[in-house]
Design a protein around this motif. Structure first.
Motif: not given
Length: 375
Positions: A61-69, A71-76, A123-131
């Motif tokens: 679901e996440l791979v198919a929908d960048p907007a969902a990623v 959303k998940l990142k913002a919620e975290l 997906l993890l690469a997109e969710l990783l904190p910047d630092d």
């Protein structure tokens, strides 16, 4: 939570969300509010690490929908949560009524295991904190021993795919009793030719204890083979000092349950593939038993049973008590809370238990000289 080792390494501490049932994105988002944020608040910290488990349907679901990623990142972020590691061992159905051997399928001979793991890494690469320096994904130890016939080049494809990512994510194979890789000696032998820039070992201290391995010797064995501890799973096994004692047997019987596999050993492997088999004569009972049943880190089970918490403490000392940190990802992984004989009665009980485990681990790390780092 984050800690700084005296050598300057930032060590990330998280708890694994495979304890929660969620096999769609809405379920994952709900667990952040229902459990993740309350655990963080109970610990009194501004930032809490999660070791996310994203079942195959969620990852798709996440791979198919960048907007969902997004959303998940913002919620975290909104809930004070961060992610540097995924648990990619269970593929899906981890909270089915009966899991047992299904957790090892698909194994590392199957292209779908490679695709799933690379999806998790992206997906993890997109969710990783910047630092964050890097991410990690833990995975199964190739497959169940009686099913394993070789990977057919899948590990090479995995390493190649990881090398093509913009941010570094490493995959860690997790030795487990009964599997193709159940000990660190087997890890050293079977992973001797992998690309160690991207692949390494996830050391689970419950599994280490069930194999009756000495932490110092095990870590030395991995280092001699050039295999990094990409990730530590902080966990404790069930231990029975006198398995022939009637009271001990009654206590062990209370841990027999239908969902998960509870491999049991009496000394070094081989042992019994499940606790009911051990109790039915699969182990002689002449020496202490250790059982692959993840029990809470901070409190022993009711007597006469104990836990292998000392093995966890010794492993932490080997990894972090020296001049250099030997890993930087630590994940508390007690996924068995709901099948314990004294399982928490409600969400509040589970939140309190997870927080207590993290607090125990926090104290263990600071006792070894690490400094907790605030957000």
């Amino acid at each position: 939570m984050r800690f700084r080792h005296p050598d300057g390494t930032v060590v990330h501490l998280a708890y694994c969300t495979n304890v929660h049932q969620a096999e769609d994105l809405d379920g994952v988002l709900a667990q952040l509010a229902r459990f993740g944020e309350p655990v963080r608040e109970r610990l009194g910290v501004d930032r809490l690490g999660l070791g996310l488990w994203l079942a195959r349907p969620v990852a798709s679901e996440l791979v198919a929908d960048p907007a969902a990623v997004t959303k998940l990142k913002a919620e975290l972020a909104a809930r004070g949560l961060e992610v540097v590691t995924f648990n990619g061992f269970p593929y899906q159905g981890f909270h089915d009524p009966v899991v047992k051997h299904k957790v090892y399928r698909p194994d590392w001979a199957a292209p779908e295991r490679t695709r799933y793991t690379l999806d998790l890494a992206r997906l993890l690469a997109e969710l990783l904190p910047d630092d964050a320096v890097r991410g990690s994904v833990s995975t199964l130890p190739l497959g169940w021993r009686t099913d394993w016939r070789g990977d057919g080049g899948q590990l090479d494809l995995l390493a190649k795919g990881l090398a093509e990512q913009d941010r570094p994510v490493r995959v860690a194979f997790e030795p487990e009793p009964g599997c193709a890789i159940e000990t660190t000696a087997q890890a050293a032998a079977l992973l001797s030719e992998v690309d160690t820039d991207w692949l390494g070992v996830c050391l689970d201290t419950c599994h280490l204890a069930v194999g009756f391995e000495d932490p110092a010797a095990a870590l030395g064995r991995l280092e001699d083979a050039g295999l990094d501890v990409v990730k530590l799973q902080a966990s404790a096994a069930l231990e029975a000092a006198e398995p022939k004692d009637p009271a001990t047997r009654r206590a062990l019987e209370s841990f027999v349950e239908p969902r998960f596999l509870h491999q049991s050993n009496e000394g070094a492997p081989p042992g019994a593939d499940d606790l009911d088999l051990a109790l039915g004569g699969g182990l002689p009972g002449e020496a202490p038993w250790r059982v692959h049943f993840h029990v809470p880190l901070h409190a022993d089970p009711a007597p006469p049973l104990t836990s292998t918490r000392p093995v966890l403490a010794a492993t932490l000392a080997e990894l972090f008590g020296g001049a250099t940190a030997r890993t930087d990802h630590v994940e508390v992984e007690t996924y068995t809370w709901q099948v314990l004989p004294d399982a928490p009665a409600d969400d509040a009980g589970l939140v309190a238990g997870i927080a207590a485990e993290l607090d125990w681990t926090r104290h263990a790390l600071t006792t070894l000289g690490l400094e907790e780092v605030s957000a």
